[in-house]
Motif scaffolding. Structure first.
Motif, PDB file in Angstrom:
ATOM      1  N   GLY A  90       0.777  -1.237   0.000  1.00 58.73           N
ATOM      2  CA  GLY A  90       0.000   0.000   0.000  1.00 58.73           C
ATOM      3  C   GLY A  90       0.801   1.276   0.000  1.00 58.73           C
ATOM      4  N   PHE A  91       2.116   1.186  -0.196  1.00 56.66           N
ATOM      5  CA  PHE A  91       2.943   2.386  -0.301  1.00 56.66           C
ATOM      6  C   PHE A  91       2.845   2.978  -1.702  1.00 56.66           C
ATOM      7  CE2 PHE A  91       5.202   0.304   3.194  1.00 56.66           C
ATOM      8  CZ  PHE A  91       5.618   1.348   3.991  1.00 56.66           C
ATOM      9  N   ASP A  92       2.873   4.299  -1.792  1.00 51.81           N
ATOM     10  CA  ASP A  92       3.264   4.968  -3.029  1.00 51.81           C
ATOM     11  C   ASP A  92       4.786   5.008  -3.068  1.00 51.81           C
ATOM     12  OD1 ASP A  92       0.616   5.435  -3.678  1.00 51.81           O
ATOM     13  OD2 ASP A  92       0.611   7.487  -2.904  1.00 51.81           O
ATOM     14  N   LEU A  93       5.361   5.162  -4.249  1.00 54.53           N
ATOM     15  CA  LEU A  93       6.809   5.274  -4.406  1.00 54.53           C
ATOM     16  C   LEU A  93       7.166   6.658  -4.927  1.00 54.53           C
ATOM     17  CD1 LEU A  93       7.847   1.895  -6.112  1.00 54.53           C
ATOM     18  CD2 LEU A  93       7.739   2.432  -3.666  1.00 54.53           C
ATOM     19  N   ALA A  94       8.307   7.181  -4.445  1.00 56.97           N
ATOM     20  CA  ALA A  94       8.799   8.466  -4.948  1.00 56.97           C
ATOM     21  C   ALA A  94      10.306   8.404  -5.074  1.00 56.97           C
ATOM     22  CB  ALA A  94       8.399   9.606  -4.009  1.00 56.97           C
ATOM     23  N   ALA A  95      10.825   8.974  -6.153  1.00 63.92           N
ATOM     24  CA  ALA A  95      12.272   8.982  -6.370  1.00 63.92           C
ATOM     25  C   ALA A  95      12.638  10.145  -7.272  1.00 63.92           C
ATOM     26  CB  ALA A  95      12.738   7.667  -6.993  1.00 63.92           C
ATOM     27  N   LEU A 107       7.710  -2.609 -11.699  1.00 67.55           N
ATOM     28  CA  LEU A 107       7.161  -1.621 -10.779  1.00 67.55           C
ATOM     29  C   LEU A 107       5.905  -0.977 -11.359  1.00 67.55           C
ATOM     30  CD1 LEU A 107      10.442   0.110  -9.527  1.00 67.55           C
ATOM     31  CD2 LEU A 107       9.174  -1.785  -8.485  1.00 67.55           C
ATOM     32  N   ARG A 108       5.925  -0.675 -12.636  1.00 66.51           N
ATOM     33  CA  ARG A 108       4.747  -0.091 -13.273  1.00 66.51           C
ATOM     34  C   ARG A 108       3.551  -1.027 -13.171  1.00 66.51           C
ATOM     35  NH1 ARG A 108       6.996   0.779 -17.765  1.00 66.51           N
ATOM     36  NH2 ARG A 108       6.206  -1.047 -18.893  1.00 66.51           N
ATOM     37  N   GLU A 109       3.797  -2.309 -13.410  1.00 69.85           N
ATOM     38  CA  GLU A 109       2.707  -3.283 -13.329  1.00 69.85           C
ATOM     39  C   GLU A 109       2.229  -3.479 -11.893  1.00 69.85           C
ATOM     40  OE1 GLU A 109       4.498  -6.650 -15.126  1.00 69.85           O
ATOM     41  OE2 GLU A 109       4.648  -5.699 -17.117  1.00 69.85           O
ATOM     42  N   ALA A 110       3.166  -3.496 -10.941  1.00 67.80           N
ATOM     43  CA  ALA A 110       2.785  -3.680  -9.536  1.00 67.80           C
ATOM     44  C   ALA A 110       1.989  -2.481  -9.026  1.00 67.80           C
ATOM     45  CB  ALA A 110       4.034  -3.887  -8.680  1.00 67.80           C
ATOM     46  N   ALA A 111       2.376  -1.276  -9.452  1.00 67.06           N
ATOM     47  CA  ALA A 111       1.640  -0.085  -9.036  1.00 67.06           C
ATOM     48  C   ALA A 111       0.218  -0.108  -9.589  1.00 67.06           C
ATOM     49  CB  ALA A 111       2.373   1.167  -9.503  1.00 67.06           C
ATOM     50  N   ALA A 112       0.071  -0.513 -10.843  1.00 65.35           N
ATOM     51  CA  ALA A 112      -1.264  -0.577 -11.437  1.00 65.35           C
ATOM     52  C   ALA A 112      -2.125  -1.615 -10.726  1.00 65.35           C
ATOM     53  CB  ALA A 112      -1.149  -0.890 -12.921  1.00 65.35           C
ATOM     54  N   ALA A 113      -1.535  -2.760 -10.410  1.00 63.71           N
ATOM     55  CA  ALA A 113      -2.292  -3.821  -9.752  1.00 63.71           C
ATOM     56  C   ALA A 113      -2.730  -3.419  -8.350  1.00 63.71           C
ATOM     57  CB  ALA A 113      -1.448  -5.101  -9.696  1.00 63.71           C
ATOM     58  N   ALA A 114      -1.881  -2.645  -7.651  1.00 61.62           N
ATOM     59  CA  ALA A 114      -2.183  -2.257  -6.274  1.00 61.62           C
ATOM     60  C   ALA A 114      -2.933  -0.935  -6.187  1.00 61.62           C
ATOM     61  CB  ALA A 114      -0.887  -2.164  -5.465  1.00 61.62           C
ATOM     62  N   GLY A 115      -3.101  -0.255  -7.320  1.00 62.90           N
ATOM     63  CA  GLY A 115      -3.753   1.054  -7.298  1.00 62.90           C
ATOM     64  C   GLY A 115      -2.937   2.121  -6.601  1.00 62.90           C
ATOM     65  N   ARG A 116      -1.609   2.010  -6.697  1.00 60.84           N
ATOM     66  CA  ARG A 116      -0.724   2.963  -6.043  1.00 60.84           C
ATOM     67  C   ARG A 116      -0.097   3.909  -7.076  1.00 60.84           C
ATOM     68  NH1 ARG A 116      -3.163   3.284  -2.099  1.00 60.84           N
ATOM     69  NH2 ARG A 116      -1.572   4.810  -1.495  1.00 60.84           N
ATOM     70  N   ILE A 118       3.221   6.166  -8.545  1.00 52.98           N
ATOM     71  CA  ILE A 118       4.668   6.329  -8.640  1.00 52.98           C
ATOM     72  C   ILE A 118       4.965   7.786  -8.960  1.00 52.98           C
ATOM     73  CG2 ILE A 118       6.688   5.805 -10.050  1.00 52.98           C
ATOM     74  CD1 ILE A 118       5.658   2.967 -10.328  1.00 52.98           C
ATOM     75  N   HIS A 119       5.825   8.406  -8.150  1.00 58.48           N
ATOM     76  CA  HIS A 119       6.212   9.808  -8.352  1.00 58.48           C
ATOM     77  C   HIS A 119       7.673   9.850  -8.794  1.00 58.48           C
ATOM     78  CE1 HIS A 119       2.613  11.350  -6.218  1.00 58.48           C
ATOM     79  NE2 HIS A 119       2.797  10.338  -5.392  1.00 58.48           N
TER      80      HIS A 119
END
Length: 334
Positions: A90-95, A107-116, A118-119
């Protein structure tokens, strides 16, 4: 907006300087940092609680912020599994790395699957103009350094805080990933196409009230073969009225380049003025900011006094001792 609070990811940083993004957030947005995540072999320590991803979520952390600024801005392969796990929890990611999180398929696929979310803050989000070098109202101060990562951002943030406490009109202008994460806005200058870098700085520091100061975060160094171009773009796009020389006296060579010795403050003063005067003949050096974090208090005091006596400029560690005398120099000569 990157949602706080943050868990700061230090990865396998080989030294504290490699984790400068995390240190900057800890020092300037401490209320947003709940803990740190370190991999085996990490040689950086923020002094924050070490947490697993699950522990940080229990403490309320909402975003995992990559606090590492490695050479080349890459994503290490052994980070990916950890970052995927964070998204799943449930984390958002930022870098602010050159290699974008969103460009890593896992990471792109995992973010889409989790609804999170990426910044990627090192991503220009608008088109910038070509610089004109034109004069504009308002005042501007730029930090320039003998090397990379010597405290240019800290100097400008400390001066902004001091000026605002005095009721002065001042804004910190972020030009790198750490500054953007702290300020919430800015220009990721080293990700801008070269022809538009100076124009991006002009856009970042527009015409303003006559007594308003833009405090421009410096990048790189005129003496660093890898990063001198971004420094010159800041000078010519920012058209500064004042310069703050920044230095870290315990280094013996430029960061990442052992065959290049660190230049002197005298050389930095002379070269910076010569190049800045191309766009503003009235530019001056207002003071010197020295990063004495690696020195004992007595040795630091002696060093600051010696530099000030030799160069005739107010010389302070603005993070350790405050930026009051640097601000005084702006006001006195303004």
């Amino acid at each position: 907006m990157i949602e706080p609070p943050y868990l700061l990811f230090l990865g396998d940083a080989p030294d504290p300087l490699a984790a400068k993004v995390a240190y900057g957030i800890r020092d300037w947005r401490p209320e947003a940092a709940v803990g740190q995540f370190r991999m085996e072999g990490c040689q950086a320590d923020l002094g924050l609680p070490d947490m697993t991803l699950a522990e940080a979520r229990e403490k309320g952390a909402r975003s995992l912020v990559i606090g590492v600024a490695n050479r080349g801005g890459t994503i290490a392969p052994d980070w990916v599994a950890i970052l995927r796990e964070a998204l799943g929890l449930g984390f958002d990611l930022a870098a602010g790395l050159h290699v974008r999180l969103a460009d890593v398929p896992e990471l792109r696929e995992a973010a889409a699957a989790a609804g999170r979310t990426i910044h990627d803050v090192r991503l220009p989000r608008r088109d910038y103009p070509i610089a004109t070098g034109a004069n504009r109202s308002g005042r501007r101060c730029l930090a320039v350094g003998t090397d990379c990562s010597v405290g240019k951002m800290y100097a400008m943030l400390a001066m902004e805080r001091e000026m605002r406490e005095r009721g002065m009109k001042a804004d910190f202008r972020a030009t790198g990933q750490t500054g953007i994460l702290i300020a919430g806005d800015g220009v990721p200058l080293d990700a801008v196409v070269a022809d538009f870098m100076a124009g991006a700085v002009e856009w970042l520091t527009p015409a303003n009230e006559p007594d308003h100061w833009d405090l421009i975060e410096g990048q790189g160094s005129l003496f660093h073969p890898s990063y001198s171009g971004v420094t010159l773009a800041l000078m010519h796009g920012g058209r500064p009225d004042a310069l703050i020389l920044c230095h870290e006296p315990t280094r013996r060579h430029l960061r990442g380049l052992p065959d290049y010795p660190l230049p002197s403050l005298d050389a930095l003063r002379d070269l910076s003025l010569a190049l800045a005067r191309i766009v503003n003949p009235e530019v001056r050096v207002a003071g010197i900011a020295v990063n004495t974090a690696a020195m004992h208090a007595e040795a630091a005091r002696d060093y600051l006094e010696a530099v000030e006596q030799r160069l005739g400029l107010p010389t302070v560690d603005p993070f350790r001792d405050g930026a009051g005398r640097l601000v005084d120099a702006l006001v006195t000569d303004d």
